[in-house]
Scaffold this motif. Structure first.
Motif, PDB file in Angstrom:
ATOM      1  N   ILE A 183      25.736 -11.039  19.704  1.00 37.64           N
ATOM      2  CA  ILE A 183      24.661 -10.632  18.796  1.00 37.64           C
ATOM      3  C   ILE A 183      24.203  -9.224  19.170  1.00 37.64           C
ATOM      4  O   ILE A 183      24.124  -8.878  20.348  1.00 37.64           O
ATOM      5  CB  ILE A 183      23.461 -11.596  18.890  1.00 37.64           C
ATOM      6  N   GLY A 184      23.875  -8.432  18.161  1.00 38.41           N
ATOM      7  CA  GLY A 184      23.302  -7.112  18.377  1.00 38.41           C
ATOM      8  C   GLY A 184      22.200  -6.873  17.361  1.00 38.41           C
ATOM      9  O   GLY A 184      22.119  -7.564  16.346  1.00 38.41           O
ATOM     10  N   TYR A 185      21.353  -5.897  17.637  1.00 37.56           N
ATOM     11  CA  TYR A 185      20.244  -5.640  16.712  1.00 37.56           C
ATOM     12  C   TYR A 185      19.845  -4.177  16.778  1.00 37.56           C
ATOM     13  O   TYR A 185      19.782  -3.575  17.864  1.00 37.56           O
ATOM     14  CB  TYR A 185      19.037  -6.509  17.075  1.00 37.56           C
ATOM     15  N   ASP A 186      19.578  -3.597  15.609  1.00 41.89           N
ATOM     16  CA  ASP A 186      19.057  -2.241  15.502  1.00 41.89           C
ATOM     17  C   ASP A 186      17.662  -2.317  14.904  1.00 41.89           C
ATOM     18  O   ASP A 186      17.512  -2.535  13.698  1.00 41.89           O
ATOM     19  CB  ASP A 186      19.962  -1.393  14.616  1.00 41.89           C
ATOM     20  N   PRO A 187      16.604  -2.180  15.728  1.00 42.63           N
ATOM     21  CA  PRO A 187      15.238  -2.305  15.204  1.00 42.63           C
ATOM     22  C   PRO A 187      14.869  -1.201  14.227  1.00 42.63           C
ATOM     23  O   PRO A 187      14.003  -1.383  13.380  1.00 42.63           O
ATOM     24  CB  PRO A 187      14.372  -2.245  16.470  1.00 42.63           C
ATOM     25  N   ALA A 188      15.535  -0.044  14.327  1.00 41.75           N
ATOM     26  CA  ALA A 188      15.210   1.069  13.425  1.00 41.75           C
ATOM     27  C   ALA A 188      15.562   0.742  11.976  1.00 41.75           C
ATOM     28  O   ALA A 188      14.834   1.101  11.047  1.00 41.75           O
ATOM     29  CB  ALA A 188      15.928   2.333  13.871  1.00 41.75           C
ATOM     30  N   THR A 189      16.684   0.052  11.784  1.00 42.23           N
ATOM     31  CA  THR A 189      17.127  -0.312  10.421  1.00 42.23           C
ATOM     32  C   THR A 189      16.939  -1.790  10.120  1.00 42.23           C
ATOM     33  O   THR A 189      17.252  -2.234   9.019  1.00 42.23           O
ATOM     34  CB  THR A 189      18.607   0.050  10.235  1.00 42.23           C
ATOM     35  N   LYS A 190      16.455  -2.559  11.123  1.00 40.68           N
ATOM     36  CA  LYS A 190      16.286  -4.007  10.994  1.00 40.68           C
ATOM     37  C   LYS A 190      17.591  -4.682  10.582  1.00 40.68           C
ATOM     38  O   LYS A 190      17.630  -5.537   9.705  1.00 40.68           O
ATOM     39  CB  LYS A 190      15.163  -4.339   9.997  1.00 40.68           C
ATOM     40  N   THR A 191      18.672  -4.270  11.269  1.00 39.21           N
ATOM     41  CA  THR A 191      19.993  -4.822  10.999  1.00 39.21           C
ATOM     42  C   THR A 191      20.450  -5.684  12.165  1.00 39.21           C
ATOM     43  O   THR A 191      20.431  -5.242  13.315  1.00 39.21           O
ATOM     44  CB  THR A 191      21.019  -3.701  10.764  1.00 39.21           C
ATOM     45  N   LEU A 192      20.860  -6.913  11.862  1.00 40.93           N
ATOM     46  CA  LEU A 192      21.391  -7.840  12.855  1.00 40.93           C
ATOM     47  C   LEU A 192      22.914  -7.836  12.752  1.00 40.93           C
ATOM     48  O   LEU A 192      23.463  -7.891  11.661  1.00 40.93           O
ATOM     49  CB  LEU A 192      20.859  -9.247  12.594  1.00 40.93           C
ATOM     50  N   ALA A 193      23.600  -7.754  13.884  1.00 48.76           N
ATOM     51  CA  ALA A 193      25.053  -7.786  13.918  1.00 48.76           C
ATOM     52  C   ALA A 193      25.510  -9.031  14.659  1.00 48.76           C
ATOM     53  O   ALA A 193      24.926  -9.398  15.688  1.00 48.76           O
ATOM     54  CB  ALA A 193      25.603  -6.538  14.593  1.00 48.76           C
ATOM     55  N   CYS A 194      26.540  -9.696  14.145  1.00 49.35           N
ATOM     56  CA  CYS A 194      27.060 -10.911  14.770  1.00 49.35           C
ATOM     57  C   CYS A 194      28.579 -10.925  14.720  1.00 49.35           C
ATOM     58  O   CYS A 194      29.188 -10.475  13.745  1.00 49.35           O
ATOM     59  CB  CYS A 194      26.564 -12.166  14.041  1.00 49.35           C
ATOM     60  N   SER A 195      29.176 -11.455  15.780  1.00 45.70           N
ATOM     61  CA  SER A 195      30.588 -11.824  15.748  1.00 45.70           C
ATOM     62  C   SER A 195      30.662 -13.295  16.126  1.00 45.70           C
ATOM     63  O   SER A 195      29.738 -13.841  16.745  1.00 45.70           O
ATOM     64  CB  SER A 195      31.419 -10.961  16.702  1.00 45.70           C
ATOM     65  N   PHE A 196      31.775 -13.943  15.762  1.00 40.41           N
ATOM     66  CA  PHE A 196      31.849 -15.395  15.879  1.00 40.41           C
ATOM     67  C   PHE A 196      33.057 -15.844  16.682  1.00 40.41           C
ATOM     68  O   PHE A 196      34.093 -15.161  16.735  1.00 40.41           O
ATOM     69  CB  PHE A 196      31.873 -16.018  14.486  1.00 40.41           C
ATOM     70  N   VAL A 197      32.925 -17.011  17.308  1.00 42.03           N
ATOM     71  CA  VAL A 197      33.977 -17.567  18.148  1.00 42.03           C
ATOM     72  C   VAL A 197      35.246 -17.783  17.336  1.00 42.03           C
ATOM     73  O   VAL A 197      36.358 -17.480  17.779  1.00 42.03           O
ATOM     74  CB  VAL A 197      33.514 -18.886  18.790  1.00 42.03           C
ATOM     75  N   HIS A 198      35.095 -18.294  16.122  1.00 41.96           N
ATOM     76  CA  HIS A 198      36.251 -18.588  15.287  1.00 41.96           C
ATOM     77  C   HIS A 198      36.437 -17.542  14.188  1.00 41.96           C
ATOM     78  O   HIS A 198      37.079 -17.805  13.176  1.00 41.96           O
ATOM     79  CB  HIS A 198      36.106 -19.977  14.667  1.00 41.96           C
ATOM     80  N   GLY A 199      35.875 -16.372  14.392  1.00 50.61           N
ATOM     81  CA  GLY A 199      36.049 -15.306  13.416  1.00 50.61           C
ATOM     82  C   GLY A 199      36.125 -13.978  14.124  1.00 50.61           C
ATOM     83  O   GLY A 199      35.412 -13.033  13.817  1.00 50.61           O
ATOM     84  N   ALA A 200      37.021 -13.906  15.150  1.00 51.31           N
ATOM     85  CA  ALA A 200      37.089 -12.723  16.004  1.00 51.31           C
ATOM     86  C   ALA A 200      37.578 -11.480  15.275  1.00 51.31           C
ATOM     87  O   ALA A 200      37.546 -10.388  15.822  1.00 51.31           O
ATOM     88  CB  ALA A 200      37.997 -13.007  17.201  1.00 51.31           C
TER      89      ALA A 200
END
Length: 228
Positions: free
Chosen positions: A32-49
């Motif tokens: 998981i990652g997050y950019d508070p300036a743009t309020k954007t959440l980033a995700c990668s998944f175990v079964h969606g590498a």
């Protein structure tokens, strides 16, 4: 009855905006990652590498609750999955990360106390492997005292982390006036006392150990790799 096949969403044509991803303890969500300036959440998944997903309009409070959730996968399904997303190929991660690292070089660093990357430049940290990181004290401050776990989650929610003990010492030396003169949490657990974490007193300059259930002040830092 034949089930209708839904065509997978195509990858975005533009390069992925850089958001650092941090691994999490989940059987579904890899990082998981997050950019508070743009309020954007980033995700990668175990079964969606093969993909990284960016979700827009995610509040810092939602991000903090997400990474602190007892079940990250369940929280994702209930609160994040319904949101609109942009899909990027995961292989872009290395390229973008290298570009971000290369963008910050020693010659371009500002004087101590100058603005840098959403905070104040407080010095250079050299890791045991010989790599260097610029220490940036973020401008964000929590509204109240927090337990250690809550402080860790808050720091991640604003795009940073609690300082290590060496970084806390640097902050006391170079940015003491930006802190309340009370003890603050670090990210380090005491090796012989798992229920306690190290603290740094920005009034007296001492270090101590506080039970993780205590409520204390917290500040977040961002460590940015620096190249030659």
């Amino acid at each position: 009855m034949t089930k209708k096949f839904t065509e997978p969403q195509a990858y975005a044509a533009e390069p992925r905006p850089y958001i650092e991803l941090k691994p999490v303890d989940s059987s579904q969500v890899r990082a998981i990652g997050y950019d508070p300036a743009t309020k954007t959440l980033a995700c990668s998944f175990v079964h969606g590498a093969g993909a990284i997903y960016h979700y827009a309009g995610v509040s810092p409070e939602t991000h903090a609750a997400f990474i602190a959730a007892e079940s990250i996968g369940k929280f994702f399904g209930q609160h994040i999955k319904p949101l609109t997303f942009t899909k990027y190929p995961a292989e872009d991660e290395t390229t973008i990360e290298r570009a971000a690292v290369a963008a910050l070089v020693f010659a371009a660093l500002p004087p101590l106390g100058a603005p840098l990357e959403g905070g104040t430049f407080c010095g250079i940290l050299t890791a045991p492997d010989g790599t260097h990181q610029a220490v940036v004290l973020l401008d964000d401050k929590p509204e109240k005292r927090l337990t250690w776990k809550a402080a860790m989650s808050w720091a991640e929610s604003v795009g940073g982390q609690l300082p290590t003990m060496p970084v806390a010492s640097m902050l006391f030396a170079n940015a003491r006036r930006q802190f309340e003169e009370v003890w603050h949490w670090t990210c380090e657990t005491h090796l012989d006392y798992a229920s306690g974490a190290w603290t740094c007193d920005f009034g007296l300059g001492g270090v101590d150990t506080g039970h993780k259930s205590y409520e204390g002040r917290a500040r977040a830092v961002r460590l940015i790799p620096v190249g030659n």
